[in-house]
Design a protein around this motif. Sequence first.
Motif, mmCIF file in Angstrom:
data_model
loop_
_atom_site.group_PDB
_atom_site.id
_atom_site.type_symbol
_atom_site.label_atom_id
_atom_site.label_comp_id
_atom_site.label_asym_id
_atom_site.label_seq_id
_atom_site.Cartn_x
_atom_site.Cartn_y
_atom_site.Cartn_z
ATOM 1 N N LEU A 76 41.752 -29.264 -47.243
ATOM 2 C CA LEU A 76 40.393 -29.085 -46.724
ATOM 3 C C LEU A 76 39.372 -29.005 -47.859
ATOM 4 C CD1 LEU A 76 38.377 -28.576 -44.453
ATOM 5 C CD2 LEU A 76 39.002 -26.145 -44.541
ATOM 6 N N LEU A 77 39.714 -28.318 -48.942
ATOM 7 C CA LEU A 77 38.793 -28.227 -50.086
ATOM 8 C C LEU A 77 38.515 -29.610 -50.673
ATOM 9 C CD1 LEU A 77 40.128 -25.046 -51.948
ATOM 10 C CD2 LEU A 77 38.014 -25.265 -50.623
ATOM 11 N N GLY A 78 39.554 -30.428 -50.811
ATOM 12 C CA GLY A 78 39.378 -31.785 -51.322
ATOM 13 C C GLY A 78 38.548 -32.641 -50.386
ATOM 14 N N LEU A 79 38.779 -32.499 -49.085
ATOM 15 C CA LEU A 79 38.022 -33.249 -48.081
ATOM 16 C C LEU A 79 36.535 -32.923 -48.151
ATOM 17 C CD1 LEU A 79 37.468 -34.820 -45.449
ATOM 18 C CD2 LEU A 79 38.344 -32.846 -44.196
ATOM 19 N N LEU A 80 36.191 -31.646 -48.234
ATOM 20 C CA LEU A 80 34.784 -31.242 -48.278
ATOM 21 C C LEU A 80 34.099 -31.777 -49.533
ATOM 22 C CD1 LEU A 80 35.086 -27.547 -47.024
ATOM 23 C CD2 LEU A 80 34.246 -29.550 -45.749
ATOM 24 N N THR A 81 34.820 -31.815 -50.647
ATOM 25 C CA THR A 81 34.261 -32.350 -51.895
ATOM 26 C C THR A 81 33.964 -33.842 -51.752
ATOM 27 O OG1 THR A 81 35.525 -30.730 -53.176
ATOM 28 C CG2 THR A 81 34.628 -32.615 -54.373
ATOM 29 N N ALA A 82 34.927 -34.598 -51.190
ATOM 30 C CA ALA A 82 34.740 -36.042 -50.990
ATOM 31 C C ALA A 82 33.594 -36.318 -50.030
ATOM 32 C CB ALA A 82 36.033 -36.662 -50.465
ATOM 33 N N ALA A 83 33.500 -35.542 -48.951
ATOM 34 C CA ALA A 83 32.441 -35.736 -47.962
ATOM 35 C C ALA A 83 31.068 -35.505 -48.588
ATOM 36 C CB ALA A 83 32.655 -34.787 -46.782
ATOM 37 N N ALA A 84 30.965 -34.490 -49.436
ATOM 38 C CA ALA A 84 29.688 -34.201 -50.095
ATOM 39 C C ALA A 84 29.265 -35.357 -50.993
ATOM 40 C CB ALA A 84 29.809 -32.911 -50.903
ATOM 41 N N LEU A 138 37.182 -41.111 -44.508
ATOM 42 C CA LEU A 138 35.744 -41.129 -44.241
ATOM 43 C C LEU A 138 35.139 -42.492 -44.576
ATOM 44 C CD1 LEU A 138 34.511 -37.687 -45.638
ATOM 45 C CD2 LEU A 138 34.570 -38.400 -43.256
ATOM 46 N N ALA A 139 35.590 -43.080 -45.665
ATOM 47 C CA ALA A 139 34.970 -44.308 -46.169
ATOM 48 C C ALA A 139 35.377 -45.555 -45.391
ATOM 49 C CB ALA A 139 35.299 -44.494 -47.645
ATOM 50 N N VAL A 140 36.672 -45.672 -45.039
ATOM 51 C CA VAL A 140 37.145 -46.910 -44.407
ATOM 52 C C VAL A 140 37.839 -46.689 -43.069
ATOM 53 C CG1 VAL A 140 37.353 -48.086 -46.620
ATOM 54 C CG2 VAL A 140 39.344 -46.909 -45.669
ATOM 55 N N GLY A 141 37.880 -45.452 -42.598
ATOM 56 C CA GLY A 141 38.406 -45.197 -41.264
ATOM 57 C C GLY A 141 39.853 -44.790 -41.183
ATOM 58 N N VAL A 142 40.687 -45.171 -42.149
ATOM 59 C CA VAL A 142 42.095 -44.773 -42.189
ATOM 60 C C VAL A 142 42.488 -44.488 -43.630
ATOM 61 C CG1 VAL A 142 42.795 -46.044 -40.121
ATOM 62 C CG2 VAL A 142 42.855 -47.174 -42.339
ATOM 63 N N ALA A 143 43.571 -43.733 -43.780
ATOM 64 C CA ALA A 143 44.039 -43.434 -45.140
ATOM 65 C C ALA A 143 45.507 -43.061 -45.144
ATOM 66 C CB ALA A 143 43.213 -42.296 -45.745
ATOM 67 N N GLN A 169 44.931 -34.524 -40.612
ATOM 68 C CA GLN A 169 44.196 -35.623 -40.011
ATOM 69 C C GLN A 169 43.184 -35.127 -38.973
ATOM 70 O OE1 GLN A 169 44.254 -38.164 -41.766
ATOM 71 N NE2 GLN A 169 45.675 -39.685 -40.978
ATOM 72 N N VAL A 170 43.486 -34.010 -38.329
ATOM 73 C CA VAL A 170 42.509 -33.412 -37.416
ATOM 74 C C VAL A 170 41.243 -33.055 -38.194
ATOM 75 C CG1 VAL A 170 41.989 -31.372 -36.016
ATOM 76 C CG2 VAL A 170 44.171 -32.559 -35.726
ATOM 77 N N LEU A 171 41.422 -32.429 -39.353
ATOM 78 C CA LEU A 171 40.271 -32.089 -40.197
ATOM 79 C C LEU A 171 39.548 -33.347 -40.650
ATOM 80 C CD1 LEU A 171 41.885 -29.341 -42.487
ATOM 81 C CD2 LEU A 171 40.414 -28.987 -40.488
ATOM 82 N N SER A 172 40.322 -34.352 -41.055
ATOM 83 C CA SER A 172 39.755 -35.578 -41.594
ATOM 84 C C SER A 172 38.970 -36.353 -40.544
ATOM 85 C CB SER A 172 40.875 -36.453 -42.168
ATOM 86 O OG SER A 172 40.359 -37.601 -42.770
#
Length: 246
Positions: A76-84, A138-143, A169-172
């Motif tokens: 989750l911490l990594g996800l929030l950083t990427a989203a920002a 976030l960028a391309v829809g799948v990962a 993936q729920v978070l993503s």
Amino acid sequence: MSPLILFALAIATFCTSVLSGIFGMAGGMILLAALMTLLPVATAIAVQGVIQLIANGSRAIFSRKFIEWRILGTILLGLLTAAALLFIVRYTPDFVTVCIVVGLMPILVWIPKGWLALDASKPLHGFLCGFFGSGLNLAVGVAGPTIDIFFIRTEMDRRTVIATKAAAQVLSHGAKIVFYGAMASAMAPGDWIIALVAAPFAILGTNVGYRVLQRLSDENFRKWTRWIVTGIGLFYLVRGLMALAG
């Protein structure tokens, strides 16, 4: 949208949810490809995000006792950083970029373990999984393959891998929905119908896939995951290169 197309998308949602329920990935890649044939890229990503949020949410609920919550926190911490970062640069997806990036992802699952020994159970690796894996979502829809390389080589069994990846993936997908303006700008009223029709099929397919997973060995789980995502990746890559050339 015609009832026939809605029916076809419902069946596609069921089949891809079964696939994701077994392997924890690949289904979302196929579903996104189907949606991009009918909708603009941003809308397709948003609609797929809703459907995948439901599918992964149900998968996480079915297997909740196997979730590693500590790993989920670092992701989750990594996800929030990427989203920002994506928000700061005002990123907008396009068809060719999405296809080529998704098409190249399966390369990651063939990298020898000694070359790139990633393990989501380690805090730094978990953060990187969230930053790169969920950032790409976030960028391309799948990962799927990007997240998978942080899990497939851990000491966790297949049930813990599937459960923790589903929760991640729920978070993503939740972040993806918010990132695209809570779907208000990306989804028209008619697009909501797709998500509503697909939702029960996503849950049903996930349930079927989860039951199949219980009968699959860890060895076969890892082997088939590689080949399936590679085949899907080649489809995306060819599609992206053809669009770029044409």
